[in-house]
Design an enzyme around this catalytic site. Structure first.
Site, PDB file in Angstrom:
ATOM      1  N   TYR A 146      13.156   5.595 -30.182  1.00 54.66           N
ATOM      2  CA  TYR A 146      11.722   5.529 -29.901  1.00 54.66           C
ATOM      3  C   TYR A 146      11.236   4.096 -29.717  1.00 54.66           C
ATOM      4  CZ  TYR A 146      10.649  10.433 -30.834  1.00 54.66           C
ATOM      5  OH  TYR A 146      10.551  11.790 -30.775  1.00 54.66           O
ATOM      6  N   LYS A 195      25.494  11.523 -36.044  1.00 59.65           N
ATOM      7  CA  LYS A 195      26.471  11.868 -35.010  1.00 59.65           C
ATOM      8  C   LYS A 195      27.571  10.816 -35.102  1.00 59.65           C
ATOM      9  CE  LYS A 195      27.825  14.361 -31.491  1.00 59.65           C
ATOM     10  NZ  LYS A 195      28.278  15.771 -31.665  1.00 59.65           N
ATOM     11  N   ASP A 227      24.704  18.304 -34.458  1.00 56.43           N
ATOM     12  CA  ASP A 227      24.833  19.578 -33.735  1.00 56.43           C
ATOM     13  C   ASP A 227      25.116  20.717 -34.712  1.00 56.43           C
ATOM     14  OD1 ASP A 227      27.267  18.311 -34.206  1.00 56.43           O
ATOM     15  OD2 ASP A 227      28.170  18.859 -32.293  1.00 56.43           O
ATOM     16  N   ASP A 251      13.119  14.348 -34.960  1.00 59.76           N
ATOM     17  CA  ASP A 251      12.099  14.955 -34.106  1.00 59.76           C
ATOM     18  C   ASP A 251      12.539  16.369 -33.729  1.00 59.76           C
ATOM     19  OD1 ASP A 251       9.831  15.162 -32.383  1.00 59.76           O
ATOM     20  OD2 ASP A 251      11.155  14.736 -30.676  1.00 59.76           O
ATOM     21  N   ASP A 255      11.256  20.258 -35.548  1.00 62.01           N
ATOM     22  CA  ASP A 255      10.669  21.369 -34.784  1.00 62.01           C
ATOM     23  C   ASP A 255      11.449  22.654 -35.045  1.00 62.01           C
ATOM     24  OD1 ASP A 255       8.631  19.915 -33.556  1.00 62.01           O
ATOM     25  OD2 ASP A 255       9.041  20.775 -31.579  1.00 62.01           O
TER      26      ASP A 255
HETATM   27  C1  IPM Z   1       6.189  14.534 -33.325  1.00 63.99           C
HETATM   28  C2  IPM Z   1       5.895  14.527 -31.857  1.00 63.99           C
HETATM   29  C3  IPM Z   1       5.878  13.077 -31.384  1.00 63.99           C
HETATM   30  C4  IPM Z   1       7.247  12.498 -31.649  1.00 63.99           C
HETATM   31  C5  IPM Z   1       5.491  12.901 -29.903  1.00 63.99           C
HETATM   32  C6  IPM Z   1       4.155  13.521 -29.622  1.00 63.99           C
HETATM   33  C7  IPM Z   1       5.545  11.478 -29.475  1.00 63.99           C
HETATM   34  O1  IPM Z   1       6.820  15.296 -31.165  1.00 63.99           O
HETATM   35  O2  IPM Z   1       5.387  13.976 -34.101  1.00 63.99           O
HETATM   36  O3  IPM Z   1       7.217  15.082 -33.699  1.00 63.99           O
HETATM   37  O4  IPM Z   1       8.172  12.693 -30.854  1.00 63.99           O
HETATM   38  O5  IPM Z   1       7.410  11.846 -32.677  1.00 63.99           O
HETATM   39 MG    MG Z   2       8.199  16.322 -32.394  1.00 62.41          MG
END
Ligand code: IPM
Ligand code: MG
Length: 360
Positions: A146, A195, A227, A251, A255
């Protein structure tokens, strides 16, 4: 006590869920004698529209000057919003990266909890869910891909782009320590995800994590390739307590972790640094498709504010009261549309806030 909170409603459903969260905080404050004062600042698309940038330096310094930052959500519809025809550093999400870096919030904690009341929404089979699961993803937030060097240019007549995944040992040590500290207050297990079979940065990550682990003999450290981890989260989530990982892996895994709970509208997150000043936001996004329709679930943001009470203000009792109030409302059968199931009572964003207030 007085607490100064910088509030960033942001875009999409952000303003609605923040409004309900403030309502709940005010009720708690009135009940327990705390004064929460709020300074609202713009970030994301609304800031681009007003100032041409996703986060102004003034807004950032307001945030620096407060005890905690409470954020709704930023961003719009990538397909249709004009914000996404801007250069990447001027898009809504760049505001988020700027505030994370600006406040040095290197540790992002996202809990993945199966709420007993909402078991039905979990996409996993009953035999996998078993007695439920409760783990956190501890994601490094201010390094890695990032924030590494990047460019896009023509090389040998071909459009070429490069991103860099860089970590130094100091960055790994501080996030690893956070993970071990949190694990100490939980089930004392850290699974560091990398990884290391391919990446140098992962091999360093593994080595440094091992070194840090020596200071925490009471915590069990294991390693897992990313993975495999993605697979294990859906195969047997109950094996995890604290997942420690770098920015990009975190990230993606966070999710996935929120999805397996079946209730992303319920999941909080905290971003912490070396000081008490943290940033608290729901794990979900700005949901532009339902913005302004009184449909959004404010619970993830309200639970994030409970994390704020706990981590930034040391108000553990108040945080517990708030979390119990939410559980009580769920137990009574009230649901927003995202967690609705047959036989329950459907309520809107504002009503959900009122119901939680009534339990405080
Ligand atoms: C999160 C989001 C952000 C990230 C985006 C919106 C930049 O996906 O907070 O997980 O990737 O960190
Ligand atoms: Mg995210």
């Amino acid at each position: 006590m007085d607490y100064k909170i910088t509030v960033i409603p942001g875009d999409g459903i952000g303003p609605e869920i923040i409004r309900e969260t403030r309502k709940v905080l005010d009720a708690l404050g009135a009940r327990y004698g705390h004064n929460f004062s709020y300074t609202e600042v713009l970030m994301g698309g609304v800031s681009i529209d007003a100032h041409g940038v996703p986060l102004t330096d003034e807004a950032l310094s307001t945030a620096k000057d407060s005890d905690a930052v409470l954020l709704g959500a930023v961003g719009g519809n990538v397909g249709t919003s004009n914000w996404y025809s801007l250069p990447p550093n001027l898009r809504p999400e760049a505001g988020l990266l700027k505030i994370r870096k600006g406040l040095n919030l290197f540790a992002n904690i996202r809990p993945a909890v199966l709420f007993e009341e909402l078991k039905g929404a979990c996409p996993l089979k009953d035999e996998i869910i078993g007695d439920g699961f409760d783990f956190v993803v501890m994601r490094e937030l201010t390094g890695g891909l990032y924030f590494g060097d990047r460019w896009t240019k023509e090389v040998d007549g071909l459009r070429t782009a490069k991103d860099t995944l860089l970590y130094n040992e100091e960055e790994i040590v501080r996030i690893a320590r956070q993970a071990f500290e949190i694990a100490r207050k939980r089930r004392k297990k850290v699974c560091s995800v990398d990884k290391a079979n391919v990446l140098d940065s992962s091999r360093l990550w593994r080595q440094v994590t091992e070194e840090v682990a020596k200071d925490y003999p009471d915590v069990e450290l294991s390693h897992m390739l990313v993975d495999n981890c993605a697979m294990q989260i859906v195969r047997d989530p109950s094996q995890f307590d604290v997942i420690l990982t770098e920015n990009m892996f975190g990230d993606i895994l966070s999710d996935e972790a929120s999805m397996v709970t079946g209730s992303i509208g319920m999941l909080a997150s905290a971003s912490l640094g070396k000081t008490k000043l943290g940033l608290y936001e729901p794990s979900h996004g700005s949901a532009p498709d339902i913005a302004g329709q009184n449909k959004a679930n404010p619970i993830a943001t309200i639970l994030s504010s409970a994390m704020m009470l706990r981590y930034s203000f040391d108000l553990d009792m108040e945080a517990n009261v708030l979390e119990s109030a939410i559980k009580e409302v769920l137990k009574k059968g009230y649901r927003t549309i995202d967690i609705m199931s047959p036989g329950k009572t459907l309520v809107g964003t504002d009503k959900m806030g009122d119901l939680i207030v009534a339990e405080i």
